[in-house]
Write an enzyme that holds these catalytic residues in place. Structure first.
Site, PDB file in Angstrom:
ATOM      1  N   MET A  50       0.844  -1.190   0.000  1.00  0.00           N
ATOM      2  CA  MET A  50       0.000   0.000   0.000  1.00  0.00           C
ATOM      3  C   MET A  50       0.879   1.240   0.000  1.00  0.00           C
ATOM      4  O   MET A  50       1.675   1.441   0.921  1.00  0.00           O
ATOM      5  CB  MET A  50      -0.937  -0.010   1.220  1.00  0.00           C
ATOM      6  CG  MET A  50      -1.995  -1.101   1.175  1.00  0.00           C
ATOM      7  SD  MET A  50      -2.997  -1.210   2.688  1.00  0.00           S
ATOM      8  CE  MET A  50      -1.877  -2.120   3.770  1.00  0.00           C
ATOM      9  N   GLN A  73       7.668  -5.358  -4.236  1.00  0.00           N
ATOM     10  CA  GLN A  73       6.789  -5.163  -5.386  1.00  0.00           C
ATOM     11  C   GLN A  73       7.383  -4.101  -6.315  1.00  0.00           C
ATOM     12  O   GLN A  73       7.740  -3.009  -5.879  1.00  0.00           O
ATOM     13  CB  GLN A  73       5.381  -4.730  -4.991  1.00  0.00           C
ATOM     14  CG  GLN A  73       4.458  -4.708  -6.223  1.00  0.00           C
ATOM     15  CD  GLN A  73       3.056  -4.266  -5.945  1.00  0.00           C
ATOM     16  OE1 GLN A  73       2.816  -3.089  -5.658  1.00  0.00           O
ATOM     17  NE2 GLN A  73       2.099  -5.200  -6.035  1.00  0.00           N
ATOM     18  N   CYS A  75      -2.524  -1.773  -9.948  1.00  0.00           N
ATOM     19  CA  CYS A  75      -2.723  -0.412  -9.446  1.00  0.00           C
ATOM     20  C   CYS A  75      -3.348   0.462 -10.531  1.00  0.00           C
ATOM     21  O   CYS A  75      -2.838   0.524 -11.657  1.00  0.00           O
ATOM     22  CB  CYS A  75      -1.399   0.182  -8.994  1.00  0.00           C
ATOM     23  SG  CYS A  75      -1.567   1.845  -8.311  1.00  0.00           S
ATOM     24  N   HIS A 123      -6.796  -9.379  -7.086  1.00  0.00           N
ATOM     25  CA  HIS A 123      -7.756  -8.466  -6.472  1.00  0.00           C
ATOM     26  C   HIS A 123      -9.085  -8.696  -7.193  1.00  0.00           C
ATOM     27  O   HIS A 123      -9.192  -8.472  -8.397  1.00  0.00           O
ATOM     28  CB  HIS A 123      -7.290  -7.021  -6.644  1.00  0.00           C
ATOM     29  CG  HIS A 123      -8.135  -6.018  -5.918  1.00  0.00           C
ATOM     30  ND1 HIS A 123      -7.647  -4.825  -5.461  1.00  0.00           N
ATOM     31  CD2 HIS A 123      -9.449  -6.032  -5.557  1.00  0.00           C
ATOM     32  CE1 HIS A 123      -8.611  -4.144  -4.861  1.00  0.00           C
ATOM     33  NE2 HIS A 123      -9.718  -4.858  -4.912  1.00  0.00           N
ATOM     34  N   GLY A 137      -9.080  -8.154  -1.681  1.00  0.00           N
ATOM     35  CA  GLY A 137     -10.202  -7.269  -1.930  1.00  0.00           C
ATOM     36  C   GLY A 137     -11.350  -7.453  -0.951  1.00  0.00           C
ATOM     37  O   GLY A 137     -11.985  -8.515  -0.943  1.00  0.00           O
ATOM     38  N   GLY A 145      -5.591  -5.784   2.949  1.00  0.00           N
ATOM     39  CA  GLY A 145      -5.009  -4.464   2.807  1.00  0.00           C
ATOM     40  C   GLY A 145      -5.359  -3.529   3.939  1.00  0.00           C
ATOM     41  O   GLY A 145      -4.805  -3.606   5.025  1.00  0.00           O
ATOM     42  N   ARG A 146      -6.322  -2.639   3.682  1.00  0.00           N
ATOM     43  CA  ARG A 146      -6.602  -1.556   4.628  1.00  0.00           C
ATOM     44  C   ARG A 146      -6.980  -2.040   6.028  1.00  0.00           C
ATOM     45  O   ARG A 146      -6.608  -1.418   7.024  1.00  0.00           O
ATOM     46  CB  ARG A 146      -7.711  -0.670   4.063  1.00  0.00           C
ATOM     47  CG  ARG A 146      -7.258   0.234   2.925  1.00  0.00           C
ATOM     48  CD  ARG A 146      -8.442   0.816   2.177  1.00  0.00           C
ATOM     49  NE  ARG A 146      -9.155  -0.207   1.434  1.00  0.00           N
ATOM     50  CZ  ARG A 146     -10.380  -0.060   0.951  1.00  0.00           C
ATOM     51  NH1 ARG A 146     -11.037   1.059   1.178  1.00  0.00           N
ATOM     52  NH2 ARG A 146     -10.953  -1.031   0.256  1.00  0.00           N
TER      53      ARG A 146
END
Length: 337
Positions: free
Chosen positions: A14, A66, A96, A167, A208, A230-231
């Site tokens: 991220m 990455q 992305c 994702h 996701g 992720g978040r």
């Protein structure tokens, strides 16, 4: 294909979040979860000689670098540089959707050029001993994911890629912001599960909208090889990482919130001695007590005090004290009635 045990659970790359301080902090919560760097562009390494972007602490392992880019020769050279810096796996960003990666013709744009991606991956593998993996979307813009994704995975497989993180959203390169692309396109989990059935030899991780270890465990139980979060892992790190070693990896763990903080102290002291600002580290720790009593006081003290000139470890203690005082305040008030 190398063993991908640690990829059973990973923290997504991220931008502006998963820097080396964040990763070191996350490692104190889980010994086994796979961590990712922020995306590093191949031009920055090859043309800009920005080797500082490869900096990491060995304690961060298992760790994946990455890369972003679209030129096979340049990405091969960047992969070689990554391997020389100690990375054992290098991931190509094909997911992305930001304007910056679109203008550079990489990221999610590469979903429209599967043959180029195959060429890139082959070049990276030829140039480096590190394993090469790919992170992608299910498709972009007007592509039909049920057609585009299998074709994309077939090309990757033929190029020798063994690990793909998908994702489970399409990316709309026109009309949606990067933030909207993380939330608006509908999730298609069944398609990712179908890809595992169609490509059983690939190690397929899903990404996701995953917000709990129970949800992650459910995908593993359905046959997927890995889950990337992720978040939620960033905003609620204790909820997603503190129990991961036991829940996902079957390994006992004695780590607690307090022991994780204590493990950060020597690292913070060392970084402060080298000129790092305290806020650069503690900004990643703001969500450590999310959902727990006193969390607001922890966040407030860190947010207000870590930016002070010469702020040091005493700020951590101030934040912990503020939490403790908040926890006892109701009882004290009640005793005075």
């Amino acid at each position: 294909m190398k063993a991908k045990h640690n990829a059973r659970l990973s923290v997504a790359p991220m931008m502006d979040w998963t820097d080396r301080h964040c990763r070191f902090f996350h490692r104190q919560l889980s010994r086994h979860a796979q961590l990712y760097t922020e995306m590093v562009t191949a031009p920055a390494l090859v043309r800009g000689n920005a080797l500082h972007l490869l900096r990491h602490d060995p304690q961060e392992n298992p760790l994946v670098l990455q890369l972003g880019g679209s030129d096979p020769v340049e990405l091969a050279q960047a992969a070689r540089m990554g391997a020389e810096a100690g990375y054992q796996e290098i991931n190509l960003n094909c997911g992305c959707p930001s304007d910056r990666v679109q203008s550079g013709c990489f990221g999610a744009v590469l979903m429209t050029q599967p043959n180029l991606v195959g060429e890139i991956c082959a070049a990276m593998q030829a140039a480096s001993p590190a394993e090469v993996s790919v992170k992608c979307r299910i498709g972009v813009d007007e592509q039909d994911p049920h057609e585009a994704l299998p074709k994309f995975l077939e090309v990757l497989s033929q190029a020798g890629v063994g690990h793909v993180t998908i994702h489970a959203r399409k990316a709309w390169l026109q009309g949606l912001s990067p933030k909207d692309n993380r939330e608006i396109p509908p999730l298609d989990y069944p398609l990712v599960l179908a890809m595992k059935a169609e490509f059983p030899h690939l190690h397929i991780s899903i990404n996701g909208g995953i917000t709990s270890l129970a949800q992650a465990r459910g995908f593993l139980d359905q046959g997927l090889d890995g889950v990337m979060i992720g978040r939620a892992a960033y905003q609620r790190p204790a909820d997603l990482l503190l129990g991961a070693d036991a829940e996902i990896f079957g390994q006992s763990s004695t780590t607690t919130l307090q022991s994780a903080i204590d493990a950060m102290r020597p690292y913070i002291a060392r970084e402060l001695a080298h000129g790092t600002k305290l806020a650069s580290i503690t900004r990643h720790m703001l969500g450590l007590f999310a959902g727990k009593p006193g969390a607001r006081h922890w966040r407030r003290v860190l947010s207000e005090q870590a930016h002070r000139p010469n702020a040091g470890l005493e700020v951590i203690d101030m934040a912990l004290d503020a939490m403790a005082q908040a926890a006892t305040a109701p009882a004290e008030a009640g005793s005075q009635l």
